[in-house]
Design an enzyme around this catalytic site. Structure first.
Site, PDB file in Angstrom:
ATOM      1  N   HIS A  23       0.680  -1.080   0.039  1.00  0.00           N
ATOM      2  CA  HIS A  23       0.228   0.101   0.004  1.00  0.00           C
ATOM      3  C   HIS A  23       1.007   1.199   0.096  1.00  0.00           C
ATOM      4  O   HIS A  23       0.530   2.091  -0.704  1.00  0.00           O
ATOM      5  CB  HIS A  23      -1.096  -0.056   1.276  1.00  0.00           C
ATOM      6  CG  HIS A  23      -1.878  -1.053   1.122  1.00  0.00           C
ATOM      7  ND1 HIS A  23      -3.308  -0.749   0.913  1.00  0.00           N
ATOM      8  CD2 HIS A  23      -1.971  -2.458   1.094  1.00  0.00           C
ATOM      9  CE1 HIS A  23      -4.124  -1.786   0.941  1.00  0.00           C
ATOM     10  NE2 HIS A  23      -3.139  -2.590   1.058  1.00  0.00           N
ATOM     11  N   ASP A 120      -6.575   5.493   2.769  1.00  0.00           N
ATOM     12  CA  ASP A 120      -6.531   3.828   2.272  1.00  0.00           C
ATOM     13  C   ASP A 120      -8.013   3.543   2.976  1.00  0.00           C
ATOM     14  O   ASP A 120      -8.776   4.246   3.478  1.00  0.00           O
ATOM     15  CB  ASP A 120      -5.250   3.434   2.964  1.00  0.00           C
ATOM     16  CG  ASP A 120      -4.820   2.226   1.945  1.00  0.00           C
ATOM     17  OD1 ASP A 120      -5.474   1.665   1.421  1.00  0.00           O
ATOM     18  OD2 ASP A 120      -3.593   2.015   1.689  1.00  0.00           O
TER      19      ASP A 120
END
Length: 463
Positions: A23, A120
């Site tokens: 990520h 996120d």
């Protein structure tokens, strides 16, 4: 020239990825591209991740890294700041710890006063928090849009059994994407609650419903129908970053690998890697190894294992008897970190067998490798169908419908399909499509325009 907001000051964005390097890396790549356009970036992460972030984030006056403190949670050892060092149970506790960071994030955002926060999947509470401070929020997905379109849409609230998940949601724009039973079973995790906290699905749904706009790491050329489907589902702006093609590494390949690879003919070596957080079972390692042996081609395999296990010992237990002796002059099995981009770029490497991680798909294509897709968990299953189905740029290893088992013959067949294919009709074969996508991804004018368009989209949202 700096990109400015409505007040004339340079646009300032905060990047707040989940604490996993799969990520973090796309957030870093996007940060670097935005800085080129004069946008100021403040990058949030936990202390132990910062040295690695510094190695790839271009620290100019436009970019700064701000350390976050992960609150203490029973069962989550202090000092473990990314999922690469955690067991699955610890990773679930990490989400709880992130939820406890809200006061800390409130203080930082109040001080920084950014125009936007790119965030996120785990921080479902962030849009409301930021809105109270007058800050706009952008949910940035590091996954292919097709995965969100298949799984992370409102109809899945009441349609998430194995049978349901084997079928796409109503209105889904492709017949190439449908899951086998073992793949659908794996996705049940997305809808599970741990410790009474929101599931991944619940977090993502709230993120998407509450954010100012959605930002996807893709482009219309690759995933246009899925982007359009997501617009119909959420009725809000969707901005695209493009696929964020990685820049070539500045270092050189270690002599150990360049000397070994240099023995073989151009495009003859199979490179096989599954990332740092995707692990094969003992049976899968055995069948993969035997399959690679049967290809007759040279190969380099990278195998990693869960935290607190000894990779060398695990490899010894998993490989077939006599395997290393039989492939002594053409096969290497490695565990631990490796210079993946540089190996993929080596002239001898012609085939990439991998887990179908979205960033890895892009790396394989730009380095002119034939793609053999062996997805093992989560979004990898859907990525593989996008690449092998819609894009026709690779081939997926055949698996059994219920168990997901693959045998050595399945590995050989997939490798031979891409390595020995003869182009009968230009533009139709896998190899021709792979080359077409490679040229698209390496077209700097096209890729730069994606970011320029994104910046214009940010300015429009900031009015």
């Amino acid at each position: 020239m700096a990109s400015t907001g409505d007040s004339g000051e340079a646009l300032h964005v905060v990047m707040f990825p989940y604490f996993a390097f799969g990520h973090i890396s796309p957030f870093v790549q996007l940060s670097n591209r935005l800085c080129v356009h004069g946008i100021k970036v403040s990058f949030f992460s936990a202390p132990a991740n910062i040295s690695r972030i510094k190695s790839t984030l271009k620290l100019t006056p436009q970019a700064q890294i701000i350390p976050l403190h992960i609150p203490q949670i029973e069962g989550l050892p202090q000092g473990l700041d990314s999922t690469s060092d955690m067991t699955p149970a610890m990773a679930e506790l990490l989400k709880q710890a992130i939820d406890l960071m809200q006061p800390q994030i409130t203080t930082l955002l109040s001080q920084l006063k950014p125009h936007f926060v790119f965030f996120d999947f785990a921080q479902h509470w962030l849009p409301k928090l930021a809105s109270q401070l007058g800050i706009k929020t952008l949910r940035f997905s590091v996954f292919a849009t097709v995965s969100d379109a298949y799984l992370m849409v409102p109809p899945r609230q009441d349609s998430n059994t194995i049978d349901d998940l084997m079928r796409p949601p109503n209105g889904f724009p492709s017949r190439n994407i449908a899951l086998k039973e073992f793949e659908a079973r794996d996705f049940l995790y997305v809808f599970m609650s741990f410790h009474g906290k929101p599931s991944v699905y619940e977090r993502v749904l709230e993120c998407l419903n509450s954010c100012t706009a959605i930002v996807n790491k893709t482009c219309n050329e690759m995933e246009g129908p899925y982007v359009d489907f997501m617009r119909t589902q959420y009725q809000k702006p969707i901005l695209l970053t493009g696929p964020l093609v990685p820049e070539p590494p500045s270092d050189e390949l270690d002599h150990k690998w360049s000397d070994w690879l240099g023995q073989f003919q151009a495009k003859s070596v199979i490179f096989c890697s599954f990332g740092s957080e995707t692990f094969l079972s003992k049976e899968q390692i055995r069948e993969l190894a035997l399959g690679l042996e049967l290809t007759g081609l040279p190969f380099l395999v990278v195998l990693n294992f869960p935290a607190n296990t000894n990779g060398e010992i695990e490899i010894g237990r998993a490989l077939p008897d006599g395997f290393m002796e039989r492939v002594e002059n053409r096969g290497v099995v490695h565990t631990g970190w490796i210079q993946q981009q540089l190996i993929l770029a080596h002239k001898s490497v012609g085939c990439y067998v991998f887990h179908s991680g979205y960033s890895s798909v892009i790396e394989g294509l730009v380095n002119d490798c034939q793609l053999v897709l062996l997805p093992l968990k989560g979004d990898q299953y859907i990525n593989s169908k996008l690449v092998a189905g819609d894009m026709r740029a690779g081939v997926e290893v055949k698996r059994r419908e219920e168990s997901g088992h693959f045998g050595k013959e399945d590995v050989v067949e997939a490798v031979k399909t891409v390595m020995m294919e003869v182009d009968k009709e230009p533009g139709v074969s896998i190899r021709a499509n792979q080359n077409r996508w490679r040229e698209f991804l390496l077209n700097h004018e096209i890729q730069n325009k994606f970011i320029a368009d994104l910046v214009e989209g940010l300015k429009a949202l900031n009015v």
